[in-house]
Write a protein that holds these residues in place. Structure first.
Motif, short mmCIF file in Angstrom:
data_model
loop_
_atom_site.label_atom_id
_atom_site.label_comp_id
_atom_site.label_asym_id
_atom_site.label_seq_id
_atom_site.Cartn_x
_atom_site.Cartn_y
_atom_site.Cartn_z
N MET A 1 0.84 -1.20 0.00
CA MET A 1 0.00 0.00 0.00
C MET A 1 0.89 1.26 0.00
O MET A 1 1.01 1.95 -0.99
N PHE A 2 1.52 1.52 1.14
CA PHE A 2 2.44 2.66 1.23
C PHE A 2 3.87 2.14 1.23
O PHE A 2 4.12 1.02 1.62
N ALA A 3 4.80 3.01 0.82
CA ALA A 3 6.21 2.63 0.94
C ALA A 3 6.56 2.62 2.43
O ALA A 3 6.06 3.46 3.18
N THR A 4 7.38 1.69 2.86
CA THR A 4 7.79 1.71 4.26
C THR A 4 8.81 2.82 4.46
O THR A 4 9.41 3.30 3.50
N LEU A 5 9.00 3.18 5.71
CA LEU A 5 9.98 4.23 5.99
C LEU A 5 11.37 3.78 5.52
O LEU A 5 12.14 4.58 5.00
N SER A 6 11.66 2.50 5.69
CA SER A 6 12.97 1.99 5.24
C SER A 6 13.15 2.22 3.75
O SER A 6 14.21 2.66 3.30
N ASP A 7 12.09 1.92 2.96
CA ASP A 7 12.18 2.12 1.51
C ASP A 7 12.42 3.59 1.19
O ASP A 7 13.28 3.94 0.38
N ARG A 8 11.64 4.43 1.85
CA ARG A 8 11.76 5.87 1.58
C ARG A 8 13.19 6.35 1.89
O ARG A 8 13.79 7.09 1.12
N LEU A 9 13.67 5.93 3.04
CA LEU A 9 14.98 6.43 3.47
C LEU A 9 16.09 5.83 2.63
O LEU A 9 17.12 6.46 2.41
N ALA A 10 15.88 4.62 2.15
CA ALA A 10 16.92 3.98 1.32
C ALA A 10 17.18 4.87 0.11
O ALA A 10 18.33 5.10 -0.28
N ASP A 11 16.10 5.44 -0.46
CA ASP A 11 16.25 6.35 -1.59
C ASP A 11 17.00 7.61 -1.18
O ASP A 11 17.93 8.04 -1.83
N THR A 12 16.55 8.18 -0.07
CA THR A 12 17.16 9.42 0.41
C THR A 12 18.65 9.25 0.64
O THR A 12 19.44 10.17 0.46
N PHE A 13 19.02 8.06 1.07
CA PHE A 13 20.40 7.85 1.53
C PHE A 13 21.28 7.12 0.54
O PHE A 13 22.34 6.63 0.89
N LYS A 14 20.82 7.06 -0.68
CA LYS A 14 21.56 6.28 -1.69
C LYS A 14 23.04 6.61 -1.70
O LYS A 14 23.88 5.74 -1.84
N ASN A 15 23.34 7.89 -1.52
CA ASN A 15 24.74 8.30 -1.70
C ASN A 15 25.46 8.53 -0.37
O ASN A 15 26.48 9.19 -0.33
N LEU A 16 24.91 8.01 0.65
CA LEU A 16 25.42 8.42 1.96
C LEU A 16 26.46 7.48 2.57
O LEU A 16 27.17 7.86 3.48
N ARG A 17 26.50 6.26 2.08
CA ARG A 17 27.38 5.26 2.71
C ARG A 17 28.81 5.78 2.82
O ARG A 17 29.32 6.43 1.91
N GLY A 18 29.41 5.54 3.95
CA GLY A 18 30.80 5.93 4.10
C GLY A 18 30.99 7.32 4.69
O GLY A 18 32.08 7.68 5.09
N LYS A 19 29.90 8.10 4.78
CA LYS A 19 30.01 9.41 5.45
C LYS A 19 30.11 9.19 6.95
O LYS A 19 29.50 8.27 7.49
N GLY A 20 30.84 10.07 7.63
CA GLY A 20 30.99 9.91 9.07
C GLY A 20 29.78 10.40 9.84
O GLY A 20 29.39 9.85 10.86
N ARG A 21 29.15 11.41 9.34
CA ARG A 21 28.06 12.04 10.06
C ARG A 21 27.00 12.48 9.05
O ARG A 21 27.33 12.77 7.90
#
Ligand code: GDP
Length: 298
Positions: free
Chosen positions: A1-21
């Motif tokens: 029905m709705f996207a889960t928060l995890s799905d939503r955030l996965a998109d938001t954070f696509k480029n974030l891996r490896g950042k310290g903060r």
């Protein structure tokens, strides 16, 4: 029905891996997704705002964990905060030190009070108690009969005005039920009261009069989780009109996301104590904040 928060955030954070903060922009983007997820779960707007602000504050201080990806990490924080607000550990029923424990149910018509009364009676029986159900909903045609049918299903007696005398005085019935419980050695009295389709001054006054007459150990506000955003205003009206100690959420077997639990808890400060999820008498349990947090986020 709705996207889960995890799905939503996965998109938001696509480029974030490896950042310290998390950067301020990351945090804003995160807050936006959390806000949408909570609104979709029917959490009331003021609660969403307050909650999101708290998460932003907490996220600012967080190191981006190497073990979890940032989306998982935020979901974990959101989950922990939700559980915290929803009450951490489940609050238990308070029993009277002497004499029968009196539990009074209040809520709108259709909330599921009469069904819940019997479910609670069965649950109490399984805890080794000897409950007595009391029919004080003398307004709705058939409410007494419905309680009697449900009482029979769970093997718990029902104290009610004599048939044909259905317009009786609910305050007098409630009072008499305490004496009856003492006489027949029942240790918990569950008083089912009349509801209306909407908040109504006469209904509130009647509930207030019953409360004053029997001085319950617990007043439980029963609310249909499916009414979503309306749950908060209804809860506030009952808090002001009758007052209550705990909340029972019903119809959790439906597709309501459960935002009502968070809103009511935040706005009234009263704990959700039980969850009712189905038409069967056994579809009833203590409220588990962790399960509800999962439901709100899924
Ligand atoms: P009251 O007017 O507050 O006493 O509400 P009732 O106990 O009569 O319930 C209203 C309707 O909701 C009835 O048809 C019940 O069978 C139904 N109901 C009550 N609790 C639940 C529940 O947890 N799940 C579902 N699906 N239906 C419920």
């Amino acid at each position: 029905m709705f996207a889960t928060l995890s799905d939503r955030l996965a998109d938001t954070f696509k480029n974030l891996r490896g950042k310290g903060r998390l950067s301020e922009a990351d945090i804003d983007a995160t807050a936006r997704e959390i806000r949408i997820a909570l609104l979709e779960a029917d959490v009331a707007l003021p609660v969403v705002k307050e909650f999101t602000a708290a998460i932003k504050e907490r996220a600012r201080g967080e190191e981006v964990s190497q073990a979890l990806n940032p989306a998982q990490q935020i979901v974990k924080i959101v989950n922990e905060e939700l559980v915290e607000i929803l009450g951490g550990e489940t609050r238990r029923l308070r029993y009277a030190k002497t004499g029968p424990t009196v539990i009074m149910l209040a809520g709108l018509q259709g909330a599921g009070k009469t069904t819940l009364a019997a479910k609670l009676a069965l649950w109490l029986k399984e805890q080794g108690k000897s409950p007595l159900l009391v029919a004080c909903d003398l307004q709705r045609p058939n409410a007494v009969n419905q309680l009697q049918v449900n009482g029979e299903r769970v093997g718990v007696p029902v104290f009610a005005p004599e048939p044909g005398n259905g317009v009786g005085n609910p305050v007098a019935v409630a009072q008499a039920s305490i004496e009856e419980a003492k006489r027949t050695l029942h240790d918990v009295v569950i008083v089912d009261t009349a509801g209306r389709l909407g908040v109504d001054a006469e209904m509130m006054q009647q509930a207030k009069d019953i409360r004053a007459a029997v001085n319950p150990d617990e007043v439980l506000f029963v609310v249909d989780a499916m009414i979503g955003q309306d749950a908060v205003n209804t809860a506030l009206a009952f808090q002001e009109g009758v007052g209550f100690d705990g909340v029972v959420l019903t119809k959790l077997d439906g597709d309501a996301r459960g935002g009502a639990a968070l809103s009511i808890r935040s706005i009234t400060g009263k704990p959700v104590m039980f969850a009712s999820a189905g038409e069967k008498m056994t579809d009833f349990d203590l409220f588990h904040p962790d399960r509800m947090a999962g439901r709100i986020l899924d």
